[in-house]
Design a protein around this motif. Sequence first.
Motif, PDB file in Angstrom:
ATOM      1  N   LEU A 198       2.729  23.019  51.250  1.00 26.90           N
ATOM      2  CA  LEU A 198       4.092  23.538  51.167  1.00 26.90           C
ATOM      3  C   LEU A 198       5.111  22.491  51.613  1.00 26.90           C
ATOM      4  CD1 LEU A 198       3.560  27.201  52.402  1.00 26.90           C
ATOM      5  CD2 LEU A 198       4.130  26.438  50.096  1.00 26.90           C
ATOM      6  N   VAL A 199       4.739  21.654  52.569  1.00 26.93           N
ATOM      7  CA  VAL A 199       5.606  20.531  52.937  1.00 26.93           C
ATOM      8  C   VAL A 199       5.776  19.604  51.726  1.00 26.93           C
ATOM      9  CG1 VAL A 199       5.820  18.485  54.402  1.00 26.93           C
ATOM     10  CG2 VAL A 199       5.007  20.646  55.375  1.00 26.93           C
ATOM     11  N   GLY A 200       4.672  19.335  51.031  1.00 25.91           N
ATOM     12  CA  GLY A 200       4.754  18.522  49.822  1.00 25.91           C
ATOM     13  C   GLY A 200       5.594  19.171  48.747  1.00 25.91           C
ATOM     14  N   VAL A 258      11.722  27.657  48.990  1.00 26.34           N
ATOM     15  CA  VAL A 258      10.417  27.219  49.485  1.00 26.34           C
ATOM     16  C   VAL A 258      10.246  27.602  50.952  1.00 26.34           C
ATOM     17  CG1 VAL A 258       8.930  25.230  49.878  1.00 26.34           C
ATOM     18  CG2 VAL A 258      10.311  25.352  47.817  1.00 26.34           C
ATOM     19  N   ARG A 259      11.318  27.510  51.744  1.00 30.17           N
ATOM     20  CA  ARG A 259      11.243  27.940  53.143  1.00 30.17           C
ATOM     21  C   ARG A 259      10.909  29.426  53.239  1.00 30.17           C
ATOM     22  NH1 ARG A 259      13.845  24.975  57.309  1.00 30.17           N
ATOM     23  NH2 ARG A 259      14.594  22.925  56.640  1.00 30.17           N
ATOM     24  N   LEU A 260      11.526  30.229  52.371  1.00 27.22           N
ATOM     25  CA  LEU A 260      11.230  31.662  52.355  1.00 27.22           C
ATOM     26  C   LEU A 260       9.780  31.907  51.961  1.00 27.22           C
ATOM     27  CD1 LEU A 260      12.226  34.594  52.526  1.00 27.22           C
ATOM     28  CD2 LEU A 260      12.920  34.407  50.123  1.00 27.22           C
ATOM     29  N   LEU A 261       9.306  31.193  50.944  1.00 26.56           N
ATOM     30  CA  LEU A 261       7.902  31.310  50.549  1.00 26.56           C
ATOM     31  C   LEU A 261       6.977  30.903  51.687  1.00 26.56           C
ATOM     32  CD1 LEU A 261       5.754  31.718  48.304  1.00 26.56           C
ATOM     33  CD2 LEU A 261       6.089  29.308  47.697  1.00 26.56           C
ATOM     34  N   GLU A 262       7.356  29.861  52.409  1.00 27.59           N
ATOM     35  CA  GLU A 262       6.543  29.388  53.531  1.00 27.59           C
ATOM     36  C   GLU A 262       6.432  30.452  54.613  1.00 27.59           C
ATOM     37  OE1 GLU A 262       8.126  25.891  55.265  1.00 27.59           O
ATOM     38  OE2 GLU A 262       6.227  25.299  56.197  1.00 27.59           O
ATOM     39  N   ARG A 263       7.546  31.138  54.914  1.00 27.86           N
ATOM     40  CA  ARG A 263       7.498  32.188  55.933  1.00 27.86           C
ATOM     41  C   ARG A 263       6.649  33.363  55.485  1.00 27.86           C
ATOM     42  NH1 ARG A 263      13.081  30.906  56.713  1.00 27.86           N
ATOM     43  NH2 ARG A 263      13.697  32.617  55.346  1.00 27.86           N
ATOM     44  N   LYS A 264       6.668  33.681  54.190  1.00 31.03           N
ATOM     45  CA  LYS A 264       5.881  34.805  53.693  1.00 31.03           C
ATOM     46  C   LYS A 264       4.392  34.456  53.645  1.00 31.03           C
ATOM     47  CE  LYS A 264       9.392  37.549  52.739  1.00 31.03           C
ATOM     48  NZ  LYS A 264       9.600  38.833  53.450  1.00 31.03           N
ATOM     49  N   LEU A 266       2.712  31.920  55.127  1.00 37.50           N
ATOM     50  CA  LEU A 266       2.115  31.470  56.383  1.00 37.50           C
ATOM     51  C   LEU A 266       2.473  32.399  57.543  1.00 37.50           C
ATOM     52  CD1 LEU A 266       2.765  27.633  56.095  1.00 37.50           C
ATOM     53  CD2 LEU A 266       0.772  28.947  55.382  1.00 37.50           C
ATOM     54  N   ARG A 267       2.668  33.670  57.250  1.00 37.63           N
ATOM     55  CA  ARG A 267       2.986  34.619  58.302  1.00 37.63           C
ATOM     56  C   ARG A 267       1.852  34.733  59.316  1.00 37.63           C
ATOM     57  NH1 ARG A 267       4.851  40.263  56.072  1.00 37.63           N
ATOM     58  NH2 ARG A 267       6.418  38.891  55.193  1.00 37.63           N
ATOM     59  N   TRP A 268       0.621  34.502  58.868  1.00 34.94           N
ATOM     60  CA  TRP A 268      -0.539  34.608  59.757  1.00 34.94           C
ATOM     61  C   TRP A 268      -0.506  33.573  60.870  1.00 34.94           C
ATOM     62  CZ3 TRP A 268      -3.371  30.111  59.799  1.00 34.94           C
ATOM     63  CH2 TRP A 268      -3.202  29.263  58.702  1.00 34.94           C
ATOM     64  N   ARG A 269       0.234  32.473  60.685  1.00 33.78           N
ATOM     65  CA  ARG A 269       0.250  31.422  61.714  1.00 33.78           C
ATOM     66  C   ARG A 269       1.012  31.860  62.959  1.00 33.78           C
ATOM     67  NH1 ARG A 269       2.120  25.831  59.345  1.00 33.78           N
ATOM     68  NH2 ARG A 269       1.153  25.103  61.260  1.00 33.78           N
ATOM     69  N   THR A 270       1.926  32.831  62.833  1.00 31.47           N
ATOM     70  CA  THR A 270       2.708  33.284  63.984  1.00 31.47           C
ATOM     71  C   THR A 270       2.058  34.449  64.707  1.00 31.47           C
ATOM     72  OG1 THR A 270       4.007  34.765  62.561  1.00 31.47           O
ATOM     73  CG2 THR A 270       4.827  32.521  62.869  1.00 31.47           C
ATOM     74  N   ARG A 271       0.931  34.938  64.200  1.00 34.78           N
ATOM     75  CA  ARG A 271       0.298  36.085  64.835  1.00 34.78           C
ATOM     76  C   ARG A 271      -0.647  35.630  65.918  1.00 34.78           C
ATOM     77  NH1 ARG A 271      -1.141  39.693  59.425  1.00 34.78           N
ATOM     78  NH2 ARG A 271       1.017  40.084  58.814  1.00 34.78           N
TER      79      ARG A 271
END
Length: 271
Positions: A198-200, A258-264, A266-271
């Motif tokens: 996603l960074v790419g 893309v930032r919005l897609l990243e939050r959706k 990769l939501r598991w990373r904040t859990r």
Amino acid sequence: MSISTTGVLARAEPAAEGPPRKTPTRRRPDLRRWISPVVLVAVWQIASGTGLLPPDKLSSPWTVLQAGVEVARSGELGDAFVVSLGRVGAGFAIGAIVGVVLGIVSGLSRWGEALVDPPVQTLPFLGLIPLFILWFGIGEETKIVLVALGVAFPLYLNVHSGIRGADPNLVEASRALGFSRAERLWHVVLPGALPQALVGLRQSLGLAWLALIVGETVNADAGVGYLINNAREFLRTDVVVVGLILYALLGLVTDALVRLLERKVLRWRTR
């Protein structure tokens, strides 16, 4: 007559309550990001109003705003926007497929890395414009291929890096659990590489607009770059700035998506 206390019911204790749930708070926009753009526009307007910045060098913000309304009402801005967006969309689709496939091949195989990585790392895609004009002419193909190459490079590098950076403990655990190679790839390696990919993707979209600016500036008969070049011929710096602002806004919008897609995703990373 004695009264037995064995039949006396004990008072029920209240059930233990868990920790109080936190009510979700709405994230407020960070207004500090607007300080520098507002200050820049104010300084620009003051310099134009006092004559420090002559209009033949750069028009004032108010003149640029009037020019934007003018080209929008005439339909020129809308037509240019549609053409440029179509070029970026086609080039991005081709470049994303090529970049992801090459990144997976190079990341999963030593032979793939040895065969794919050297030409990809040493290919200057902006330097290929003269060859593209000779091969494809001055039509749409040159611009689309240029955008596709601009998208493929950062996606390839980040997908390759994400796959090679997969957690070896997770890979070993999946192997011990009996996962097949395809299952390890799908359930462990690719999800682990997703943040880097996603960074790419964000870098690719930035380079896509940069490649489009170069492609439309070199030779075009439609699009935002053509609008800018046509305004340059008539010394319309206000319309030139309108085109540049449109490019910048398109880049900001795609990056925000893309930032919005990243939050959706990769939501598991904040859990």
